[in-house]
Design an enzyme around this catalytic site. Structure first.
Site, mmCIF file in Angstrom:
data_model
loop_
_atom_site.group_PDB
_atom_site.id
_atom_site.type_symbol
_atom_site.label_atom_id
_atom_site.label_comp_id
_atom_site.label_asym_id
_atom_site.label_seq_id
_atom_site.Cartn_x
_atom_site.Cartn_y
_atom_site.Cartn_z
ATOM 1 N N ASN A 108 37.192 32.351 33.584
ATOM 2 C CA ASN A 108 36.533 33.570 33.438
ATOM 3 C C ASN A 108 37.090 34.929 33.741
ATOM 4 O OD1 ASN A 108 33.563 34.845 33.789
ATOM 5 N ND2 ASN A 108 34.127 34.736 36.071
ATOM 6 N N HIS A 110 36.294 38.564 35.690
ATOM 7 C CA HIS A 110 35.310 39.198 36.792
ATOM 8 C C HIS A 110 35.965 40.502 37.167
ATOM 9 C CE1 HIS A 110 32.548 39.097 39.969
ATOM 10 N NE2 HIS A 110 33.477 39.579 40.881
ATOM 11 N N SER A 137 39.914 40.692 37.057
ATOM 12 C CA SER A 137 40.804 39.448 37.552
ATOM 13 C C SER A 137 40.245 38.355 36.409
ATOM 14 C CB SER A 137 40.338 38.698 38.754
ATOM 15 O OG SER A 137 40.659 39.682 39.965
ATOM 16 N N ASP A 146 32.914 32.775 41.077
ATOM 17 C CA ASP A 146 34.217 33.598 40.968
ATOM 18 C C ASP A 146 35.211 33.302 41.928
ATOM 19 O OD1 ASP A 146 32.675 35.291 39.080
ATOM 20 O OD2 ASP A 146 31.643 36.268 40.732
HETATM 21 C C1 GRF Z 1 32.646 42.426 32.047
HETATM 22 O O1 GRF Z 1 32.721 43.588 32.835
HETATM 23 C C2 GRF Z 1 33.024 41.191 32.527
HETATM 24 O O2 GRF Z 1 34.121 41.499 33.402
HETATM 25 C C3 GRF Z 1 32.055 40.563 33.372
HETATM 26 O O3 GRF Z 1 30.853 41.043 32.505
HETATM 27 C C4 GRF Z 1 31.187 42.049 31.599
HETATM 28 C C5 GRF Z 1 31.127 41.490 30.330
HETATM 29 O O4 GRF Z 1 31.093 42.672 29.483
HETATM 30 N N1 GRF Z 1 32.096 39.297 33.658
HETATM 31 P P1 GRF Z 1 31.164 42.113 27.788
HETATM 32 O O5 GRF Z 1 29.759 41.464 27.406
HETATM 33 O O6 GRF Z 1 32.292 41.371 27.484
HETATM 34 O O7 GRF Z 1 31.271 43.489 27.106
#
Ligand code: GRF
Length: 220
Positions: A108, A110, A137, A146
């Site tokens: 994932n 985050h 991360s 997370d």
């Molecule tokens: C990103 O900021 C990611 O870190 C978080 O959600 C957002 C997703 O953005 N988990 P995208 O849909 O990939 O543009």
């Protein structure tokens, strides 16, 4: 070697787009088996369709429980042949029965320097805390939201005039490089999870990896 992957996304899909770009440039030895999510109208799914990748949207409202939804979702993921699941803006908590089955095979991204600021509104929390540094991360997924061992992080400075939006916008391209580097390293067999730890080139890491100027993972 080409690693079959599935990407789960709920929205915009800029991380998916970064993976697709890296793949098109020959820098990501993966095969996109499925792009799936919980929102039928997510731009991420539309983008996958234009690339000829199979897509799947399941509506959580059609299921009686999280467990039932996740069982259906991940039955499709498994049937796609994916060996790695990439959560890229997938805005759902995943059932523990599923995370247990995919230990070491699901990552994932985050937008915080974990273990700081799990959950939502990470940019707001970093600003409120007066942090001088923020980041993102990539971690292996565990049954904790997370949680799970962190593979690598990217860092940016927080500016005095930053807002939630400006911070998020400046961080995003760094997130993309981090995501691509982590998926590439797993695909090349350089990164894996064992015994709840991240291993990099055969050694357990003591701290999250960083990115070098070329966008490759290495010691921070
Ligand atoms: C990103 O900021 C990611 O870190 C978080 O959600 C957002 C997703 O953005 N988990 P995208 O849909 O990939 O543009």
């Amino acid at each position: 070697m080409t690693l079959p992957i599935a990407v789960l996304a709920s929205g915009r899909g800029s991380n998916l787009a970064a993976l697709l770009d890296a793949h098109a440039a020959g820098n990501l030895p993966v095969a996109f088996k499925l792009v799936a999510g919980d929102k039928a109208d997510a731009p991420a799914l539309r983008n996958a369709e234009t690339h000829g990748i199979p897509t799947l949207a399941l509506d959580p409202k059609s299921f009686t429980s999280r467990g039932e939804f996740d069982a259906a979702m991940f039955a499709n993921v498994a049937a796609s042949g994916a060996q790695l699941v990439v959560l890229a803006g997938y805005m759902r908590i995943i059932d523990a029965a599923v995370t247990a089955r995919w230990t070491g095979r699901m990552i994932n991204i985050h937008p915080s320097l974990l273990p700081k600021y799990r959950g939502l509104h990470t940019h707001r929390k970093a600003l409120k805390a007066g942090d001088v540094e923020h980041g993102a991360s990539v971690h292996f997924v565990s049954d904790e939201l997370d949680g799970g061992p962190v593979i690598a992080q990217t860092r940016i400075e927080v500016r005095k005039d930053d807002t939630e939006d400006s911070l998020a916008a400046r961080l995003l391209p760094h997130e993309h490089r981090l995501m691509v580097a982590c998926v590439a390293a797993i695909a090349r067999g350089e990164v894996r999870e064992r015994d709840g730890k991240v291993w990099f080139r055969g050694q357990p890491i003591a701290a999250p990896l960083g990115l070098d100027a070329a966008g490759h993972l290495g010691s921070p």
